[in-house]
Enzyme design. Structure first.
Site, mmCIF file in Angstrom:
data_model
loop_
_atom_site.group_PDB
_atom_site.id
_atom_site.type_symbol
_atom_site.label_atom_id
_atom_site.label_comp_id
_atom_site.label_asym_id
_atom_site.label_seq_id
_atom_site.Cartn_x
_atom_site.Cartn_y
_atom_site.Cartn_z
ATOM 1 N N LYS A 1 11.763 23.426 39.974
ATOM 2 C CA LYS A 1 13.037 24.051 39.619
ATOM 3 C C LYS A 1 14.109 23.022 39.306
ATOM 4 O O LYS A 1 14.915 23.206 38.393
ATOM 5 C CB LYS A 1 13.498 24.963 40.761
ATOM 6 C CG LYS A 1 14.793 25.713 40.501
ATOM 7 C CD LYS A 1 15.117 26.625 41.658
ATOM 8 C CE LYS A 1 16.452 27.325 41.471
ATOM 9 N NZ LYS A 1 16.444 28.293 40.374
ATOM 10 N N ASP B 1 25.005 22.205 48.331
ATOM 11 C CA ASP B 1 23.608 21.873 48.040
ATOM 12 C C ASP B 1 23.107 20.692 48.871
ATOM 13 O O ASP B 1 21.906 20.415 48.882
ATOM 14 C CB ASP B 1 23.430 21.574 46.548
ATOM 15 C CG ASP B 1 23.359 22.839 45.713
ATOM 16 O OD1 ASP B 1 23.223 23.936 46.295
ATOM 17 O OD2 ASP B 1 23.442 22.745 44.472
ATOM 18 N N SER C 1 33.415 24.789 46.705
ATOM 19 C CA SER C 1 32.691 23.961 45.722
ATOM 20 C C SER C 1 33.587 23.521 44.579
ATOM 21 O O SER C 1 33.191 23.536 43.403
ATOM 22 C CB SER C 1 31.469 24.720 45.179
ATOM 23 O OG SER C 1 30.617 25.133 46.205
#
Length: 433
Positions: free
Chosen positions: A410, A310, A194
């Protein structure tokens, strides 16, 4: 009572404009920077994602306490000061606040939801202890809740951390680096997972006046003051990815996503390149990005998602819907997210006969037994991305029901509302929890 969502779509033609919330990833970094700057940095376009709202509230209360502005009869502020800060399911908040509170003077216990207590924090705690943090585990070693006891005294300015773990650990350390008396020299061991998220952190710190040096596997940040500046949070590219998925599964699609630019700090902006493989063109003009579906064969069979984990659920579900038997790598961190996202994907895709097979950290789709059920129930596992990644399947499945619809709060509270605005049938149903 729990609220489920029933989702349908009567046609496969999609056309409209979508206004996205601010990026949760950017916003949470900006909020920590703002708190550490002690008034020098101001944040604009704060995301309405639940995680960002929660983090903003916690930091605001802490700043009021530090400034002596807390009202004696304000129980929320007193609870924040006196012992316990509950961040619920907010993983980013847990990691960032662990580093933030480690260098504060007050004692605080950081805790969260049942799932949060199952998500590891030990690597970050170990690093902070080496630096001089005074941290204890309240229940299980290596996992929240943790007690941060104040009295930070820096013992060293050099630490090492593995690069193949969550980038949030690395970001948490980088965010506090310039506030440490001796700064920080962070050595990254092995390949960096990432990487775009680390680059985002450093770019935002740079905007706030914090210089760094990155040579090889070492990132160095000296002790320095924040500049007086404003950090403006971009719209969320992670949220945009679900609209790219919708476009990919439509017969015809023309969508305009406002506010997005081709020069984003967010690693998930790579969705433009990924979805180009599925015939989605991205044209940046008019203050946003125009998406258009062009029917073309899908040639790409391998996707390395190490730098954008993600997006994994989104891309894998699109491939499954199109019976595109691709393979995927870079998914190692998915098992320690809001849920074990690998197992969750395998379970939910199995409800339409699709298998996600793992071999030596390579995951391959097998669509040979795929079928289209008349209706399908999707468990979300308290994971916002499970709900949103599977929602585009309403373009190919007659009827879908999603457990716990509000889970999307969220990161993208308006998700179901935005789907309804674009012609999806969205029905809320109350069920016994």
């Amino acid at each position: 009572m729990m609220q489920n969502i029933i989702l349908k779509r009567n046609n496969k033609l999609v056309n409209g404009t979508v206004n996205l919330t601010g990026s949760k990833s950017e916003c949470n970094r900006a909020l920590i920077i703002e708190a550490l700057s002690r008034g020098a940095v101001r944040v604009e376009n704060v995301s309405d994602a639940a995680d960002a709202v929660l983090l903003a509230g916690i930091l605001r209360k802490n700043q009021e306490i530090l400034a002596g502005d807390a009202s004696p009869d304000n129980s929320e502020i007193e609870n924040c000061k006196s012992d316990i800060v509950d961040i619920g399911p907010a993983g980013t908040a847990m990691r960032f606040l662990t580093a933030y509170y480690a260098i504060q003077q007050d004692e605080v216990i950081l805790t969260g939801s049942k799932r949060m207590k199952e998500r590891p924090i030990g690597i970050l705690v170990d690093a902070l202890r080496v630096l001089g943090g005074n941290i204890d585990y309240e229940e299980n070693d290596g996992y929240p809740p943790i007690k941060l006891k104040g009295g930070f005294k820096q013992q060293t300015n050099q630490i090492s951390i593995k690069g193949n773990i969550s980038s949030q650990y690395i970001t948490a350390l980088l965010l506090i680096a310039s506030s440490l008396p001796e700064g920080l020299e962070l050595h990254i061991e092995g390949d960096l997972t990432s990487r775009p998220y680390v680059e985002m952190t450093l770019a935002m710190l740079e905007t706030a006046g914090i210089k760094h040096n990155w040579e090889g596997n070492v990132i160095s940040i000296a002790k320095q003051d924040f500049a007086t500046t404003t950090l403006s949070v971009e719209p969320d590219w992670s949220a945009a990815s679900y609209w790219y998925a919708i476009a990919a599964l439509a017969d015809e699609a023309e969508l305009f996503l406002t506010g997005l630019t081709p020069y984003s700090l967010q690693g998930d902006s790579v969705i433009t390149e990924i979805m180009a493989n599925f015939g989605i063109t991205s044209q940046f003009k008019d203050g946003g990005v125009h998406l258009k579906k062009e029917n073309k064969p899908i040639a790409r069979r391998e996707f390395d998602l190490k730098e954008c984990p993600d997006l994994a659920q989104t891309v894998i579900v699109v491939c499954a819907a199109l019976s595109h038997e691709a393979s995927f790598t870079g998914l190692e961190t998915l098992k320690i997210k809001e849920t074990d996202r690998i197992l969750a994907l395998q379970t939910e895709l199995g409800k339409m006969g699709v298998k996600l097979i793992e071999k030596d950290e390579v995951y391959t789709l097998d669509c040979s037994e795929k079928f289209i059920p008349d209706n399908i129930f999707i468990n979300t596992y308290h994971d916002h991305r499970m709900a949103m990644a599977f929602a585009p399947l309403a373009l190919v499945l007659p009827k879908m029901e999603f457990e716990n619809g509000p889970v999307v709060d969220k990161s993208y509270p308006a998700f179901w509302t935005d789907l309804e605005k674009q012609g999806f049938e969205v029905e809320e149903v109350e069920v016994k929890g």
